[in-house]
Design a protein around this motif. Structure first.
Motif, short mmCIF file in Angstrom:
data_model
loop_
_atom_site.label_atom_id
_atom_site.label_comp_id
_atom_site.label_asym_id
_atom_site.label_seq_id
_atom_site.Cartn_x
_atom_site.Cartn_y
_atom_site.Cartn_z
N ASN A 1 0.86 -1.14 0.04
CA ASN A 1 0.05 0.16 -0.07
C ASN A 1 0.72 1.35 -0.11
O ASN A 1 1.61 0.90 0.77
N PRO A 2 0.82 2.44 -1.10
CA PRO A 2 1.01 3.08 -0.81
C PRO A 2 1.05 4.41 0.70
O PRO A 2 -0.07 3.98 1.03
N PRO A 3 2.01 5.36 1.12
CA PRO A 3 1.22 5.56 1.75
C PRO A 3 0.15 6.96 1.68
O PRO A 3 -0.21 6.83 1.14
N PRO A 4 -0.38 6.94 3.21
CA PRO A 4 -1.74 7.71 2.76
C PRO A 4 -1.00 9.11 2.55
O PRO A 4 -0.41 9.54 2.35
N ALA A 5 -2.52 9.95 2.18
CA ALA A 5 -2.48 11.19 1.33
C ALA A 5 -1.55 12.25 1.82
O ALA A 5 -1.03 12.87 2.14
N ASP A 6 -1.58 12.31 3.28
CA ASP A 6 -0.92 13.10 4.35
C ASP A 6 0.28 13.09 4.41
O ASP A 6 0.59 13.97 5.55
N PHE A 7 0.54 12.00 4.60
CA PHE A 7 2.23 11.40 4.85
C PHE A 7 3.29 12.61 4.67
O PHE A 7 3.45 12.93 3.00
#
Ligand SMILES: [Cu+2]
Length: 504
Positions: free
Chosen positions: A353-359
């Motif tokens: 999974n890619p990092p979350p949008a606010d990472f």
């Protein structure tokens, strides 16, 4: 020069700036016939492959999907960014622009050392009238990462931009895959319009408003009335205020962080990332999660490859970086410097999974490369020489009143800088304002002059920090009338622009 002549010359310059569309012949008027002849002679000396790359662009008001948020803005061919233009060194580029906007427009080929009369900035190139068509036709002399945008009013803060990539057939490059990354700050069609923002900046400092030492007061009339005006923070990297405008969105390749674009590669591939900052008031700090960046080019020209964790990129600048792709799902994160927001895109090479949008990855706080960290390669460096002329370029201005100047005057009252063909020029940017300015010279690439005498990076756009004096050198080898300006769209429109004129 008598006072009368000086005045009439200024009046002439103002007139040509305002009405370039009707003054196709003004290059000879202001620069003399010799300069016009020289433009042709220099063009003949550029490399020519015999091939022509053709394209058609329609500039129009359209709807664009930024990733679930739909904006009505100005675009080329309905997309943001517009279509990539790709050519090889020596190719002729023939781009027909169909202006379907209700006002004049132009396409400026940012960074390309092309013939002056196709540069896309009035008065050297006439603007395109509303409803009119124009074909830009020029050859491309140097490989590299460039881009294009209008040079009219505030239209640079819309969707009117696209990448221009020039390949070198003799140098395939040390990479397996290529990823073009265009960064932008976005308000048009979702927040205030660029015109509303500009009016808001002007109103903030209008007479009758108590500016309390130059700092806008929260809640004062005019302040806060226009969404996006002010409200930005400080940046250590930028030496103070990060910008004048806070934007609803920051984009990578036309997408908001919640709906990012994806680049796919294979683990172990060397990916060349061509990063272009098309924003109007935002510098970005760019990193790729879990990767180091090897910076290979600045504004199209090679530098001694240098490893960093992140790069700082101002408006108009380009950095080419190389990464060796890991195995998994990663994010390219562009921190809007001093604005507490990010843009992003994904790099996918495998499962996960890619990092979350606010990472915000730790790389953003690692070694951040700025222009001072890079040195031109021997091949790209200028031959050291004693300058034939020195040009001071004093940068000043303020938020109250909202006016920005070069050498004491806004563009409407500017006295152009003058050079002669063949001269070696040393130019010194002296920033006495409290804000940073990404200074861009058309038609030339300068070399940053370093304190230790090693050749600095070759650039056409360089960040000049508050209280900084930045020395650069270039060879006057491209005759014409060239714009020199701050690449903050609002500073440029509020006066921070002048011209570099060849006088023979
Ligand atoms: Cu500026």
């Amino acid at each position: 020069m008598s006072e009368g002549r000086a005045l009439s010359r200024r009046a002439f310059l103002v007139a040509t700036a305002a009405a370039g569309a009707t003054l196709a012949g003004c290059t000879s008027g202001a620069g003399g016939g010799g300069v016009v002849d020289e433009i042709g002679e220099v063009e003949a000396r550029r490399p020519h492959s015999g091939r022509t790359v053709s394209a058609t662009l329609t500039a129009d008001r359209t709807r664009v999907d930024l990733g679930g948020s739909v904006a009505e803005s100005l675009t080329y061919n309905g997309t943001v960014p517009g279509p990539v233009l790709r050519a090889s060194v020596g190719d002729e580029v023939a781009v027909t622009v169909r202006n379907r906007l209700p006002r004049t427009t132009s396409v400026h080929w940012h960074g390309i050392a092309m013939r002056n009369d196709m540069d896309g900035a009035a008065p050297a190139t006439p603007d395109i009238a509303a409803g009119g068509d124009f074909t830009y036709r020029f050859s491309v002399p140097h490989p590299g990462t460039y881009w294009a945008h209008p040079h009219t009013g505030l239209d640079a803060d819309t969707g009117l931009y696209f990448p221009v990539i020039v390949d070198d057939p003799r140098d395939p490059g040390d990479y397996d895959a290529e990823w073009i990354v265009m960064l932008d700050d976005w308000t048009d069609g979702v927040g205030s319009s660029p015109e509303q923002i500009f009016d808001g900046l002007r109103a903030m400092s209008a007479p009758g408003h108590d500016m309390a030492g130059g700092e806008p007061m929260p809640g004062m009339p005019g302040m806060g009335a226009v969404a996006g005006v002010g409200g930005t923070g400080k940046s250590t990297l930028l030496g103070g205020d990060a910008g004048d405008v806070s934007y609803p969105y920051y984009l990578v390749n036309g997408r908001i962080p919640a709906a990012p674009s994806t680049f796919r590669a294979k683990p172990g591939q060397r990916v060349r990332i061509r990063i272009i900052n098309a924003a109007s008031d935002t510098a970005f700090r760019v990193a790729v999660t879990g990767h180091r960046l090897t910076v290979t080019h600045t504004d199209g020209f090679p530098v001694v490859p240098t490893e960093v964790d992140a790069v700082l990129i101002g408006m108009g600048e380009r950095y080419d970086v190389r990464v060796t792709a890991g195995d998994g799902a990663f994010a390219l994160v562009a921190l809007a410097e001093g604005k507490n927001a990010t843009a992003r895109a994904l790099l996918i090479t495998g499962a996960g999974n890619p990092p979350p949008a606010d990472f915000t990855p730790p790389e953003l706080d690692g070694r951040v490369g700025t222009v001072a960290d890079f040195n031109a390669t021997t091949a790209a460096a200028l031959v050291p020489a004693v300058p034939d002329a020195k040009l001071p370029v004093d940068l000043a201005g303020s938020m109250a009143p909202y006016e920005w100047t070069i050498n004491g005057a806004p563009f409407s009252r500017t006295t152009p800088l003058q050079v002669r063909s063949g001269q070696r020029i040393e130019m010194t940017f002296d920033n006495t304002s409290t804000m940073w300015h990404p200074m861009h010279l058309h038609g030339h690439t300068f070399e940053i002059l370093t304190a230790d005498g090693r050749p600095g990076a070759r650039k056409d756009t360089a960040i000049v920090l508050p209280a900084q004096r930045l020395r650069v050198a270039f060879v006057a080898d491209n005759p014409g009338q060239w714009m020199l300006h701050c690449h903050n769209t609002y500073h440029q429109d509020a006066g921070m622009m002048t011209r570099l004129d060849y006088t023979g």
